[in-house]
Design a protein around this motif. Structure first.
Motif, mmCIF file in Angstrom:
data_model
loop_
_atom_site.group_PDB
_atom_site.id
_atom_site.type_symbol
_atom_site.label_atom_id
_atom_site.label_comp_id
_atom_site.label_asym_id
_atom_site.label_seq_id
_atom_site.Cartn_x
_atom_site.Cartn_y
_atom_site.Cartn_z
ATOM 1 N N ILE A 38 -5.756 14.545 -13.013
ATOM 2 C CA ILE A 38 -5.520 15.187 -11.718
ATOM 3 C C ILE A 38 -4.706 16.452 -11.935
ATOM 4 O O ILE A 38 -4.080 16.628 -12.990
ATOM 5 N N LEU A 41 -1.506 18.959 -7.478
ATOM 6 C CA LEU A 41 -1.603 18.601 -6.069
ATOM 7 C C LEU A 41 -2.187 17.208 -5.862
ATOM 8 O O LEU A 41 -2.294 16.727 -4.738
ATOM 9 N N GLY A 42 -2.607 16.577 -6.959
ATOM 10 C CA GLY A 42 -3.188 15.240 -6.865
ATOM 11 C C GLY A 42 -4.695 15.226 -6.785
ATOM 12 O O GLY A 42 -5.297 14.153 -6.633
ATOM 13 N N SER A 43 -5.345 16.389 -6.901
ATOM 14 C CA SER A 43 -6.803 16.438 -6.838
ATOM 15 C C SER A 43 -7.401 15.942 -8.158
ATOM 16 O O SER A 43 -6.973 16.341 -9.239
ATOM 17 N N ASN A 65 -11.312 15.352 -4.712
ATOM 18 C CA ASN A 65 -10.571 14.621 -3.689
ATOM 19 C C ASN A 65 -9.207 14.189 -4.226
ATOM 20 O O ASN A 65 -8.988 14.105 -5.441
ATOM 21 N N ASN A 66 -8.292 13.852 -3.315
ATOM 22 C CA ASN A 66 -6.956 13.437 -3.722
ATOM 23 C C ASN A 66 -6.989 12.024 -4.301
ATOM 24 O O ASN A 66 -7.716 11.154 -3.815
ATOM 25 N N ARG A 68 -5.155 9.773 -3.915
ATOM 26 C CA ARG A 68 -4.729 8.766 -2.932
ATOM 27 C C ARG A 68 -5.861 7.847 -2.514
ATOM 28 O O ARG A 68 -5.632 6.704 -2.112
ATOM 29 N N ARG A 76 -0.226 4.931 -1.409
ATOM 30 C CA ARG A 76 -1.001 6.057 -0.882
ATOM 31 C C ARG A 76 -0.103 7.094 -0.221
ATOM 32 O O ARG A 76 -0.224 8.292 -0.474
ATOM 33 N N HIS A 79 2.560 8.831 -2.935
ATOM 34 C CA HIS A 79 2.158 9.482 -4.175
ATOM 35 C C HIS A 79 2.430 10.987 -4.183
ATOM 36 O O HIS A 79 2.976 11.528 -5.148
ATOM 37 N N ASP A 80 2.057 11.674 -3.100
ATOM 38 C CA ASP A 80 2.236 13.131 -3.073
ATOM 39 C C ASP A 80 3.712 13.496 -3.189
ATOM 40 O O ASP A 80 4.066 14.517 -3.810
#
Length: 395
Positions: A38, A41-43, A65-66, A68, A76, A79-80
């Motif tokens: 990833i 940004l978590g993508s 997609n994230n 999450r 969920r 995480h960010d």
């Protein structure tokens, strides 16, 4: 003007890059564990074949997609924030360490995983790689082991109660016989008082006798209460328990054993200031009860001896309970197998008492040990994490 050598070098370099990418792709897809990359940004940027099999998504469904989307709550929503904290402070809390968490498949199934996270160094941008292993079978095996241990512990308690049937009958019979005798005495006094003008003395005796009946009934009920609690099948549950009260209750339960009277064996208790323990009361009582009965077994042919139960603090965090007998002790050849399942020195023993006791104590964060007595016999002791009581409150 174009130089053939330069073209050749460029072609070779391009081919090396293509080969390296092909090798990396083959390596990632051959991995048994899921591998996910990833960005900051978590993508999701990479989703290998094992990840596709594990989560039920195709790579095209998740890339961009994230991450999450692969997590249940509360992971969920948290995480960010983890990522932002790391980007701002560079304080790694999960990076570089493995931990057990839960993940969510495409079909909504939540399952346990072992996750390890690392940062991709010298990349063109911030990237993180996660290696994921499905540990559903291991978690189920652990859960099954706990259930089986509980069942086996319950069976051994029932077996112990079966061995003590004669003692139980004797112990219950005494208060019941007393109740019967006192009740008959009350009836006789009532019959006599019918023909006596001044019955105040008789009424006093009647009141005293009725109180004796009540006392004996309570005694019988208490014996039954302890036995029912001890053999009751139940789920493990931990709560703060006063150790000294638990030890005293267990000694009262052990006194049902008629061998104490038949062989002149006595139980002696010395305790330290009462500690609170976060324990399963019935399980620890089972350990105490088993060790006390083992001590009685070791001293059957040695009358007028004592089994000593002693509790003391070994440091500021642990308390030790020891059960000392003056029997023949454990032979050198039997010491190594003492805690092995199905090993026993008793003619009718199952060989599961000590292994179960050891498992219970270890699950509570303590240790069960044996050492030889100072003169003869054995000392079995176990430690448990505890906190002292100050002003009747947990310290």
């Amino acid at each position: 003007m174009t130089f053939p050598i330069k073209k050749s070098i460029q072609a070779n370099h391009t081919q090396e890059v293509v080969d390296a990418n092909a090798q990396l792709k083959a390596l990632l897809n051959a991995a048994v564990d899921a591998i996910i990359i990833i960005d900051h940004l978590g993508s999701i940027e990479l989703f290998n074949a094992a990840a596709q099999r594990m989560f039920g998504y195709q790579s095209s469904e998740v890339v961009g997609n994230n991450i999450r989307m692969l997590m249940p709550e509360p992971y969920r929503r948290e995480h960010d924030q983890y990522l932002r904290n790391y980007m701002e402070t560079n304080d790694a809390k999960i990076i570089g360490t493995g931990r057990e968490v839960r993940a969510c498949k495409k079909n909504g199934e939540i399952f346990p995983i072992e996750l390890s996270v690392g940062e991709v160094i010298e990349s063109s941008h911030k990237q993180f790689v996660g290696i994921i292993r499905d540990i559903s079978e291991q978690v189920k095996a652990r859960s099954d082991a706990i259930v089986n241990r509980e069942r086996l512990a319950h069976v051994t308690r029932l077996s112990t109660m079966g061995e003590m049937a004669a003692g139980i009958a004797h112990e219950i019979n005494q208060p019941l016989s007393a109740i019967s005798s006192y009740a008959q005495a009350c009836k006789n006094m009532l019959d006599r008082s019918a023909n006596i003008p001044n019955t105040s003395a008789q009424q006093q005796k009647l009141s005293e006798t009725l109180e004796k009946i009540s006392s004996q009934a309570r005694r019988a009920g208490e014996v039954i209460r302890r036995l029912r609690g001890f053999v009751k099948k139940r789920n493990a549950q931990r709560e703060y328990i006063d150790l000294n009260v638990l030890v005293k209750d267990t000694i009262e339960l052990a006194k049902v054993d008629t061998r104490l009277l038949d062989h002149g064996i006595s139980l002696s208790l010395t305790t330290s200031p009462s500690p609170l323990l976060l324990i399963d009361e019935i399980q620890i009582q089972q350990v105490l009860f088993n060790l006390i009965r083992n001590a009685i077994d070791a001293m059957e042919d040695q009358p007028t001896e004592q089994v000593n139960i002693h509790s003391q603090w070994v440091d500021t965090q642990y308390i030790e309970v020891s059960i000392t007998d003056t029997g023949y002790g454990i032979s050198t050849e039997n010491l190594e197998r003492l805690f092995h399942p199905f090993f026993t020195t008793k003619e009718t023993g199952m060989g599961m008492g000590l292994p179960i006791c050891q498992s219970i104590i270890q699950s509570h964060g303590g240790e069960l040990k044996h050492r030889a007595g100072k003169v003869k016999g054995s000392v079995f002791s176990f430690t448990l994490p505890a906190k002292p009581i100050v002003n009747n409150k947990q310290d």
